[in-house]
Design an enzyme around this catalytic site. Structure first.
Site, PDB file in Angstrom:
ATOM      1  N   ARG A  98       0.813  -1.128   0.103  1.00 53.62           N
ATOM      2  CA  ARG A  98      -0.085   0.047   0.089  1.00 53.62           C
ATOM      3  C   ARG A  98       0.764   1.447  -0.052  1.00 53.62           C
ATOM      4  O   ARG A  98       0.138   2.578  -0.293  1.00 53.62           O
ATOM      5  CB  ARG A  98      -0.983  -0.198   1.165  1.00 53.62           C
ATOM      6  CG  ARG A  98      -2.187  -0.981   1.019  1.00 53.62           C
ATOM      7  CD  ARG A  98      -2.899  -1.294   2.356  1.00 53.62           C
ATOM      8  NE  ARG A  98      -2.267  -2.062   3.375  1.00 53.62           N
ATOM      9  CZ  ARG A  98      -2.610  -2.568   4.499  1.00 53.62           C
ATOM     10  NH1 ARG A  98      -3.807  -1.694   4.755  1.00 53.62           N
ATOM     11  NH2 ARG A  98      -1.939  -3.344   5.224  1.00 53.62           N
ATOM     12  N   LYS A 107       8.632  -1.438   3.360  1.00 50.88           N
ATOM     13  CA  LYS A 107       7.891  -0.322   4.237  1.00 50.88           C
ATOM     14  C   LYS A 107       8.346   0.107   5.289  1.00 50.88           C
ATOM     15  O   LYS A 107       8.416   1.263   5.652  1.00 50.88           O
ATOM     16  CB  LYS A 107       6.458  -1.000   4.775  1.00 50.88           C
ATOM     17  CG  LYS A 107       5.563  -0.028   5.341  1.00 50.88           C
ATOM     18  CD  LYS A 107       4.210  -0.456   5.530  1.00 50.88           C
ATOM     19  CE  LYS A 107       3.940  -1.622   6.539  1.00 50.88           C
ATOM     20  NZ  LYS A 107       2.326  -1.910   6.672  1.00 50.88           N
TER      21      LYS A 107
HETATM   22  C1  UD1 Z   1      -2.875  -5.701  12.194  1.00 48.92           C
HETATM   23  C2  UD1 Z   1      -3.623  -6.310  13.103  1.00 48.92           C
HETATM   24  C3  UD1 Z   1      -4.933  -5.525  13.521  1.00 48.92           C
HETATM   25  C4  UD1 Z   1      -4.555  -4.133  14.202  1.00 48.92           C
HETATM   26  C5  UD1 Z   1      -3.341  -3.545  13.152  1.00 48.92           C
HETATM   27  C6  UD1 Z   1      -2.924  -2.281  13.928  1.00 48.92           C
HETATM   28  C7  UD1 Z   1      -3.527  -8.950  12.738  1.00 48.92           C
HETATM   29  C8  UD1 Z   1      -4.115 -10.073  12.094  1.00 48.92           C
HETATM   30  N1  UD1 Z   1      -4.153  -7.721  12.384  1.00 48.92           N
HETATM   31  O1  UD1 Z   1      -3.586  -5.524  10.929  1.00 48.92           O
HETATM   32  O2  UD1 Z   1      -5.501  -6.216  14.340  1.00 48.92           O
HETATM   33  O3  UD1 Z   1      -5.451  -3.394  14.447  1.00 48.92           O
HETATM   34  O4  UD1 Z   1      -2.328  -4.371  12.912  1.00 48.92           O
HETATM   35  O5  UD1 Z   1      -2.031  -1.719  13.112  1.00 48.92           O
HETATM   36  O6  UD1 Z   1      -2.563  -8.831  13.619  1.00 48.92           O
HETATM   37  N2  UD1 Z   1       3.496  -9.134   8.699  1.00 48.92           N
HETATM   38  C9  UD1 Z   1       4.543  -9.979   8.637  1.00 48.92           C
HETATM   39  N3  UD1 Z   1       4.110 -11.139   7.805  1.00 48.92           N
HETATM   40  C10 UD1 Z   1       2.942 -11.139   7.713  1.00 48.92           C
HETATM   41  C11 UD1 Z   1       1.868 -10.551   7.667  1.00 48.92           C
HETATM   42  C12 UD1 Z   1       2.387  -9.450   8.536  1.00 48.92           C
HETATM   43  O7  UD1 Z   1       5.662  -9.968   9.073  1.00 48.92           O
HETATM   44  O8  UD1 Z   1       2.794 -12.620   7.034  1.00 48.92           O
HETATM   45  C13 UD1 Z   1       4.121  -7.703   9.578  1.00 48.92           C
HETATM   46  C14 UD1 Z   1       4.000  -6.373   8.664  1.00 48.92           C
HETATM   47  O9  UD1 Z   1       5.146  -6.315   8.082  1.00 48.92           O
HETATM   48  C15 UD1 Z   1       3.578  -5.517   9.632  1.00 48.92           C
HETATM   49  C16 UD1 Z   1       2.809  -6.360  10.732  1.00 48.92           C
HETATM   50  O10 UD1 Z   1       3.355  -7.503  10.571  1.00 48.92           O
HETATM   51  O11 UD1 Z   1       4.542  -4.918  10.283  1.00 48.92           O
HETATM   52  C17 UD1 Z   1       1.028  -6.091  10.377  1.00 48.92           C
HETATM   53  O12 UD1 Z   1       0.691  -6.442   9.349  1.00 48.92           O
HETATM   54  P1  UD1 Z   1      -0.146  -5.841   8.590  1.00 48.92           P
HETATM   55  O13 UD1 Z   1      -0.590  -6.278   7.305  1.00 48.92           O
HETATM   56  O14 UD1 Z   1       0.115  -4.219   8.440  1.00 48.92           O
HETATM   57  O15 UD1 Z   1      -1.617  -5.766   9.578  1.00 48.92           O
HETATM   58  P2  UD1 Z   1      -2.727  -4.846   9.614  1.00 48.92           P
HETATM   59  O16 UD1 Z   1      -3.682  -5.176   8.396  1.00 48.92           O
HETATM   60  O17 UD1 Z   1      -2.431  -3.420   9.544  1.00 48.92           O
HETATM   61 CA    CA Z   2      -0.509  -2.426   9.521  1.00 47.24          CA
END
Ligand code: UD1
Ligand code: CA
Length: 455
Positions: free
Chosen positions: A21, A28
């Protein structure tokens, strides 16, 4: 930082996301806020000290992220999440670190740069009192996209991701900040039970809450302000976080005694340091690695990066101090002056329209308007050394490498290609001579070394 509890900790920072995004080729977590990567902010806030371990989960092909971890917290371990199957899956990429055990397991996202060390400590406190899980929550002005904290009275019973939430659940404004603290002895068994039965078929970290509750353990919420936990997914959110961070940095500077005439127009870096009685006029940009000593004044429209500014120095208006600039006490840098890799000793004046690069200037020398250090011959950078109390007349070109002695005098309009001894006077104005000399030298070097251009 969190030595208030004698409990050991492991902090797992999730930074494996692509950040699609952001619409950028830069991962990011490497985007900057206050001239420092998102990840660096999080790594600096995470617990540190002998009882605090750190593990960072990064994406494949993200060597630059690994390098940033090394730079900020060299002791941290990095783990690669090969497939992005969700936040719980990402935590388990650091399984080896978790298996080694710690009293508290903290999980934080690499895209929440405004988090503070104190909040980690607050979140850990309930674990010492027997809770299995503490979740950081906040009241969102617009909760869209965030996971919702579902409460029964004071009890946290579940977190529902936006995509999976019912209309009623979507009305909840208490949201998941993304920071969690687990009882380290229970963490792995909880994480291993998380499945992917949701609309995105991802392993959601947030499902830990329901597992904890249905196993009869305690899950609690610790609340914080929205400004501390803004998650950054887009460039617009990056700018919002920048605004919050700048407000904090300006306030801290003013609390420390710095005069900011129009604070909202001044950009600071997370690592900017100030002495006493510093004044900064409106519209100044300060990048990373800048220190400003007691009594210095930065005039409007100056741009300063990796520079040390001495006591009572005066910079600008319209000055550009580039990396490697060091200004001694009382140095004056005036309008439209650029410096780079330059050391200016006490009392040096460069008041107008000059470029001073790869140079050393001794105490109390005066550099006239329009002086240029010609530091680049088309192949290499060369140094200009000027002694103490020298006088360089206006519109002089100092063709490096060149040394100008103590108390030497350079007539205005000179093109200096040879060293000038102490106390000597040099007036080199013949355009014919200078053109031939310069061109000849350029050709000589070109013939001699057909080396690639130095960077
Ligand atoms: C997440 C939370 C949500 C919260 C929000 C706060 C979950 C499922 N959701 O959503 O409840 O309100 O953050 O900002 O936890 N990442 C990985 N590997 C993956 C997926 C994600 O390393 O497979 C990391 C991303 O780089 C990021 C973080 O985890 O730093 C959060 O992932 P992101 O996709 O931004 O989650 P949100 O949809 O924002
Ligand atoms: Ca996030």
């Amino acid at each position: 930082m969190s030595r208030m509890s004698a409990r050991s900790s492991l902090t797992v920072v999730l930074a494996a996301g692509e950040g699609t995004r952001m619409r950028s080729s830069l991962p990011k977590v490497l985007h900057p806020v206050a001239s420092q990567s998102l990840l660096a902010h999080v790594l600096q806030a995470a617990p540190s000290g002998p009882d605090a371990r750190l593990a960072v989960v990064i994406g494949p092909d993200h060597q630059a992220v690994a390098d940033e971890v090394k730079r900020i917290r060299p002791e941290a371990e990095t783990y690669i999440q090969r497939e992005r199957l969700g936040t719980a899956h990402a935590v388990l990429a650091a399984r080896a670190a978790i298996e080694r055990g710690a009293d508290d397991l903290l999980v934080v996202f690499g895209d929440t740069p405004l988090i503070s060390a104190g909040t980690f400590a607050r979140l850990r406190a309930p674990l010492a009192n027997g809770a299995a899980l503490a979740v950081l929550g906040f009241r969102a002005a617009d909760p869209t996209g965030y996971g919702r904290l579902l409460m029964q009275g004071e009890r946290l019973v579940a977190i529902r991701e936006h995509a999976d939430a019912s209309d009623d659940e979507r009305k909840v404004t208490l949201c998941n900040a993304g920071v969690m603290a687990f009882d380290g002895r229970k963490a792995l068994s909880i994480l291993d039970r998380i499945g992917d039965a949701n609309s995105k078929r991802e392993y959601y970290l947030v499902d830990a809450v329901e597992i904890v509750r249905t196993s009869g353990m305690e899950a609690v919420v610790i609340e914080t302000s929205e400004d501390e936990v803004r998650g950054i997914n887009t460039k617009a959110q990056l700018a919002e976080a920048e605004a919050v961070m700048q407000a904090r940095l300006r306030k801290a500077a003013m609390d420390a005694g710095v005069t900011l005439i129009a604070p909202e127009t001044i950009y600071l870096a997370a690592d900017t340091t100030f002495g006493k009685d510093v004044t900064i006029e409106p519209f100044v940009f300060i990048g990373p690695g800048v220190s400003i000593a007691d009594g210095a004044v930065i005039h409007s429209f100056s741009h300063i990066v990796q520079a040390a500014i001495g006591k009572n120095a005066s910079v600008g208006p319209y000055a550009r101090l580039r990396p490697g600039t060091s200004l001694g006490e009382g140095v004056r840098i005036g309008n439209f002056v650029e410096t780079k890799a330059a050391t200016l000793q006490t009392g040096v004046k460069v008041n107008h329209l000059s470029y001073i690069g790869d140079a050393e200037i001794g105490a109390n020398s005066n550099i006239g308007a329009g002086t240029i250090t010609c530091n680049y011959d088309g192949f290499f950078k060369h140094k200009t050394t000027i002694g103490t109390e020298a006088f360089v007349g206006t519109n002089s070109s100092l063709v490096a490498p060149v040394k100008i002695g103590d108390r030497a005098y350079i007539g205005s309009g000179s093109v200096i290609t040879k060293d000038v001894p102490d106390d000597a006077m040099a007036i080199e104005r013949s355009p014919q001579n200078n053109r031939d000399g310069g061109a000849k030298r350029y050709r000589e070097i070109k013939m001699r070394k057909k080396k690639p251009k130095e960077r």
